[in-house]
Each structure stands twice: as structure tokens, then as C-alpha cells.
Design a protein around this motif. Structure first.
Motif, PDB file in Angstrom:
ATOM      1  N   LEU B 171       0.971  -0.934  -0.114  1.00 58.76           N
ATOM      2  CA  LEU B 171       0.185  -0.012   0.471  1.00 58.76           C
ATOM      3  C   LEU B 171       0.976   1.155   0.196  1.00 58.76           C
ATOM      4  O   LEU B 171       2.278   0.848   0.485  1.00 58.76           O
ATOM      5  N   ASP B 172      -0.148   2.504  -0.334  1.00 60.44           N
ATOM      6  CA  ASP B 172       1.593   3.555  -0.603  1.00 60.44           C
ATOM      7  C   ASP B 172       0.591   4.149   0.549  1.00 60.44           C
ATOM      8  O   ASP B 172      -0.023   5.598   0.291  1.00 60.44           O
ATOM      9  N   MET B 173       1.145   3.627   1.426  1.00 60.05           N
ATOM     10  CA  MET B 173       1.309   4.210   2.980  1.00 60.05           C
ATOM     11  C   MET B 173       2.278   4.827   3.904  1.00 60.05           C
ATOM     12  O   MET B 173       2.921   3.700   3.492  1.00 60.05           O
ATOM     13  N   ASP B 174       2.183   4.968   4.955  1.00 61.76           N
ATOM     14  CA  ASP B 174       3.281   5.593   5.943  1.00 61.76           C
ATOM     15  C   ASP B 174       2.818   4.739   7.002  1.00 61.76           C
ATOM     16  O   ASP B 174       1.994   4.209   7.061  1.00 61.76           O
ATOM     17  N   VAL B 175       4.365   3.890   7.561  1.00 64.52           N
ATOM     18  CA  VAL B 175       3.841   2.955   8.659  1.00 64.52           C
ATOM     19  C   VAL B 175       2.417   3.358   9.337  1.00 64.52           C
ATOM     20  O   VAL B 175       1.197   2.035   9.409  1.00 64.52           O
ATOM     21  N   GLU B 176       2.145   4.243  10.326  1.00 55.62           N
ATOM     22  CA  GLU B 176       1.453   4.724  11.428  1.00 55.62           C
ATOM     23  C   GLU B 176       0.281   4.920  10.429  1.00 55.62           C
ATOM     24  O   GLU B 176      -0.917   4.278  10.920  1.00 55.62           O
TER      25      GLU B 176
END
Ligand SMILES: Nc1ncnc2c1ncn2[C@@H]1O[C@H](COP(=O)(O)OP(=O)(O)OP(=O)(O)O)[C@@H](O)[C@H]1O
Ligand SMILES: [Mg+2]
Lengths: 228, 331
Positions: B171-176
Motif C-alpha cells: 500500500l501507498d501509505m506510511d507506517v503509522e
């Protein structure tokens, strides 16, 4: 009488692999079923089926919407399958605009989604997901458990009643469960009784009819204007 | 969750009690946080322009809302597992297997055997709740009952978690944000705490620290695996964890296993790594596709662990030595 199964899903979601694995998982089933693929342009899948000894035909919709083309040719397909002496007809189609679904009432409806395609896919795929009895998720062996769980959740939000199956299109893991769900529990239907689960939005604007020029002057019929 | 009650509750209260509903309302541009009307009132007082803008109708949105409620209810179900049994089937030569396998929560079991012997197959049988319908003819029992298609549905699809070498974050998201999303889809009440805990544990496991703002796809192999393990332990609620060969992933193996055991998971792990094998409570030996025997890790073996660990450390030091550009010279 003939058993029917409709399979839909966005392009490249793994429909053909899942269908092949599903057919392969039942011994001797290959000779009893036919597949018709509805597509716009290419007929590449036919070869893939042939390689696995499965009889398949392609219907090329060309300029028409593949889903509309599907409905208007369904009877012919059933007749083809009957002539061939098949007990089951499986249709595969890739909707393009995601506004409709080729699913029929009382016919097992499967939607196939790719786990790599982003978490909003179930929501964006509309009636194809919403009206399916079984939603198959492919390529989930490549993503983290967490992403798999989130994807499942998003499907359940759109269609809480469906069964969600994770199938590996390469190894075929899980395809036998799908086969049991949709082939052994399949109801026999008279084609006279068949009805779409979802009425398809019709081609009502000039672009549906082949208009290529851009601009207000060329837009006849039903148009919606974007609010900016 | 009572559908009737939710239909007549002010939207404001609904999103306050369960933030998951904001997703639904915001997809129709409804500002639920400040809305005193109930859902039923709200939709019956909307002007035509509202339906036009959303390309929807009263009936459609009402059906969607009811479906959404049942979707959330389905994912709230919780069930516990006391035992997991794998009843013997046949090996690759179609001879009956020698033994069954019985697993308890809070216990680690390794699957050992040469390459191609059938370790991954055993994990696959469990993942698919085999019921005599796989090539091995094994049967999986949960709490002593045969598991069928509906069993995993009963657990809301949260029965089994897997961690394998092939898995990656995509996914194109940051870890948090990603962990938040996962926690919310699991309807965790204290999502923020869970996310913090996962971050902390993942950093301990991986040895190469990473930031909550790192995109998940940027994580190294070791960091990804560490995050997956911490996430399975703290956010995912699956009581059964299946692990296939994570030995080369560069995570602190002992800590990872301790973490899973502390959460009372049933842990089953296919591995070639003697350290992992000795950390387990027992191991099942696979021979020619069949379960051959079960060995309980004895105290003598536990003692040998310390020795192996020393060798492993020396190996690790040697790896680092060359990795960081040193060379051996005659002294
Ligand atoms: N009891 C069985 N009956 C029939 N086929 C089996 C049986 N057990 C395993 N197999 C098949 O044997 C092949 C190899 O098994 P598998 O991949 O599980 O080995 P592995 O022990 O995981 O190997 P590696 O250590 O390389 O990962 C697979 O195709 C699997 O389906
Ligand atoms: Mg393996």
C-alpha cells in the motif's frame, strides 16, 4: 438444462487463472463445461484456456460496452453450450466503467479482485462486488496479513452477505472451495426466468454512440456536469 | 449492534461512539460530527440537489447504510480457540501418516523436514481448514470440531494469520497511517495505543529502527517482517499464527516468538533453523509428505541452545565484519 456461473472483475484481476484452477480442481469437469469470455479487444485468454484443455470462446464487444454485449448475447451462449453437450457454462467478463454488473438472479455470481490493487478497489468496483455471492481475492499471498485483513474488511463493508475467499491463482490453493461453493450448489435455471440483478445504465450520451469531438455543442442526451 | 437504534440515533452520537461510521458519512459529504438529526430524519429532509450530487436515491443510501451496519457487526464477532488438531491423512506414497498433531495456545511448534518434504503443505492444510479434501486427506479440528467453510466465517475471517517470506507491504501509505487503518478495521477501541505498541515492538524486533512516517513500501525486508510480526501480535486478532521460513529475515527471532507466545497464540512454524527449532516447545517431523513423529524439546536440547546461540553470534559478527568493508589480514 444447464448450470450457469457468472464471473466478473476488473481487468487483470486474475479471472482466467481462477476459472482454470476451479475447473481443474474437479476431476473430469473439463469435458463438461464451456467458458465464454466477454472482452473489448483481445482474445488472448482463449489460448490460455485451450492450453489447459478447456473449451472457450471469446465474444469481442468492440465499441460496445462488454456488459451490455454480454446480456444481449447470453441466450446464444447458452445454445452454444447446449449444442456442445456441456452441463455447465461459465462466463467471464471484465466490466469497464464499474457502473454495472453481469450478475443474474439465481445464478451464482462471483467477483474477482486483486489484493494488490489498493484498498479502495472494493468500494470503487460498485455493483460487481455489491451483488456477488462470492468475492474472490487473488494475489493475497504477496501482501502482508494486515493488508489482507483490511481488504477483507473493505469488501464486507460493501457486501456484508458475500463469502470472501482468498485464492492463489498460481498454485490454485483455495480453488477447490470455490468449485464446491458454486458448482455443487448451483441451481438449474430456465433461461426464460433469467433476470439481471442490477439494471444496467444505458448508453445515453453522445459519447456512448461514438462521438469523439469535445465540447458542449456535441453533447446530446443525458449529461452530468462536474461541480468545480 | 442494533440497526433500528442506529437508524434513529443522532449522527453526531453515532460517529462519536464509533468513528468507523465517519467513513460512510464522509463518502456522501455528510458532516456527521455536527449533525443532530438521525439517519432516518436526515435522508428524508434532503433536497433533490443532494440526491443529484451523490447520484443516489433515498432507498439506495438507506440500503447501503443497513449493509454497512451489518458489515461492522460481522467484524466485531470474537471467538476463542482452545485446541487445534490435525488428524493424520496420507503421505506422498499414499501410506497413512504416523501421527496426529495437537496444538495449544501459547505454544510454539516447529515443522521440520528436508526441502520438498511437505512442510509448507501442512501449513496450507491448516490455512484451508482441510477436511479430507486436500491431497494429504488430513482433517483439521478446531475445539475438537471439524472445521468447514463456515468456521472461519464464524471467526469473522480472523482465525488464521500468516507470515511468509513472499509477503510484502504494497500500500501507498506510511507506517503509522497504515497501522491506524488496520486497527480501525479491527474495531479496536484504543487504536492509538495499539499503534504505538506495534511501533515500539517492531523497532525492537528489527534492530534497524524506523520512523512512523516511513512509507510501508520503503521498509527493508527485516523491518517489514518485524512490523508484520508485531502487527499480528497486537492488532490482528487471529488466534492461530502460521509462519513459513522467516529465518533469513533479519529479525530478533527469540523476541519475536516470545511476543507471539505472550499473546497466547497458537504458533506453527516451518523452518530449517536449529535455533528456532530449539526455541519451540515441540516439533513435528515431516517425511515424504507425511507427519512422521512429534519430538518434545528436552532439557538437554534446551541446554544445547546456548551453545548454538554462541555460534550464531560468531556467524553474525563475521557477516557484519565483511558487510562493513573490513578485510582479514595476517596478524
Ligand atoms: N501428503 C502429501 N501428499 C501429496 N502431496 C504432498 C504431500 N505433502 C506434500 N506434498 C506436495 O509436495 C510438494 C512439496 O512440498 P512443500 O512445498 O510443502 O515442501 P517444503 O517442506 O515446504 O519444502 P521447502 O523446505 O523447500 O520449503 C508440494 O507440491 C506439496 O503439495
Ligand atoms: Mg516450504
Amino acid at each position: 438444462m444447464i448450470d450457469l456461473i457468472t464471473i466478473a472483475g476488473p481487468p487483470s484481476s486474475g479471472k482466467t487463472s481462477v476459472i482454470i484452477k476451479m475447473i481443474d480442481s474437479i476431476e473430469g469437469f473439463k469435458d463438461k463445461c464451456g467458458v465464454i469470455k466477454f472482452d473489448c479487444l483481445s482474445a488472448l485468454d482463449e489460448e490460455q484456456y485451450a492450453k489447459h484443455g478447456i473449451t472457450a470462446k471469446t465474444g469481442l464487444a468492440g465499441n460496445l460496452c462488454p456488459d451490455h454485449y454480454f446480456v444481449s448475447n447470453f441466450e446464444e451462449c447458452i445454445n452454444w453450450a447446449k449444442e456442445k453437450g456441456f452441463s455447465t457454462l461459465i462466463t467471464e467478463s471484465a466490466g469497464l466503467c464499474n457502473r454495472c454488473a453481469p450478475h443474474l438472479k439465481n445464478v451464482p455470481a462471483i467477483c474477482i479482485l486483486d489484493n494488490l490493487s489498493g484498498i479502495n478497489t472494493p468500494l470503487k468496483t460498485g455493483p460487481m462486488v455489491k451483488l456477488a455471492d462470492v468475492v474472490v481475492v487473488t494475489k493475497s499471498d504477496l501482501v502482508s496479513q494486515a493488508e489482507k485483513e483490511v481488504f477483507r474488511f473493505k469488501i464486507q463493508q460493501v457486501n456484508p452477505k458475500c463469502k470472501v475467499l482468498f485464492i492463489n491463482g498460481i498454485t490454485g490453493q483455495g480453488a477447490d472451495k470455490l468449485a464446491r461453493l458454486v458448482i455443487t450448489e448451483n441451481k438449474k435455471m430456465e433461461k426464460e426466468q433469467m433476470k439481471l440483478r442490477f439494471s444496467m445504465p444505458t448508453a445515453l450520451c453522445s459519447y456512448c454512440l461514438g462521438e469523439t469531438r469535445v465540447g458542449e455543442d456535441f453533447q446530446i442526451g443525458l449529461n452530468r456536469k462536474i461541480k468545480l | 449492534m442494533e440497526t433500528e437504534i442506529l437508524l434513529h440515533k443522532p449522527l453526531k452520537e453515532i460517529v462519536n461512539e464509533n468513528p468507523l461510521f465517519s467513513d460512510f458519512f464522509s463518502s456522501f459529504q455528510i458532516k456527521a460530527e455536527n449533525e443532530h438529526k438521525s439517519f432516518t430524519e436526515y435522508i428524508s429532509t434532503q433536497p433533490d440537489s443532494f440526491w443529484d450530487e451523490n447520484a443516489s436515491s433515498k432507498e439506495e443510501i438507506a440500503n447501503l447504510f443497513v449493509d454497512y451496519i451489518s458489515g461492522i457487526a460481522a467484524s466485531e464477532q470474537k471467538t476463542t480457540i482452545e485446541t487445534l488438531d490435525i488428524l493424520r491423512g496420507i503421505d506422498k506414497s499414499k501410506n497413512p501418516e504416523n501421527c496426529n498433531l495437537h496444538l495449544n495456545p501459547g505454544e510454539i511448534t516447529c515443522i521440520v523436514g528436508p526441502t520438498g518434504s511437505g512442510k509448507s503443505r501442512l501449513l496450507a492444510d491448516i490455512e484451508w481448514l482441510a477436511n479430507g479434501d486436500t491431497p494429504t486427506k488430513r482433517k483439521v479440528l478446531i475445539n475438537g470440531q471439524p472445521a468447514d467453510e463456515d468456521t472461519s466465517a464464524l471467526f469473522g475471517g480472523k482465525l488464521i494469520a500468516q507470515i511468509t517470506q513472499n509477503m510484502n507491504f504494497v500500500l501507498d501509505m506510511d507506517v503509522e497511517s497504515f497501522l491506524m487503518l488496520h486497527a480501525q478495521s479491527r474495531l479496536l477501541m484504543n487504536a492509538e495505543d495499539a499503534v504505538k505498541e506495534v511501533m515500539k515492538l517492531a523497532n525492537e524486533l528489527s534492530g534497524e529502527p524506523f520512523d512512523p512516517t516511513t512509507p510501508v513500501t520503503f521498509l527493508s525486508g527485516g523491518q517489514s517482517r518485524a512490523l508484520m510480526i508485531a502487527d499480528v501480535a497486537c492488532i490482528g486478532q487471529a488466534p492461530i499464527v502460521l509462519i513459513d521460513e522467516i529465518e533469513n529475515a533479519g529479525v530478533n527471532k527469540k523476541k519475536a516468538l516470545d511476543l507471539l507466545v505472550s499473546k497466547d497464540k497458537i504458533v506453527l512454524m516451518a523452518t530449517h533453523d536449529p535455533l528456532l527449532i530449539l526455541l519451540a516447545d515441540k516439533r513435528v517431523v515431516i517425511k515424504n509428505g507425511g507427519m512422521d513423529k512429534i519430538i518434545t524439546t528436552n532439557t538437554h536440547e534446551k541446554g544445547y541452545y546456548a551453545e548454538l546461540e554462541k555460534m550464531d553470534k560468531a556467524m553474525q559478527e563475521a557477516k557484519d565484519f565483511f558487510r562493513y568493508g573490513n578485510e582479514l589480514k595476517e596478524s
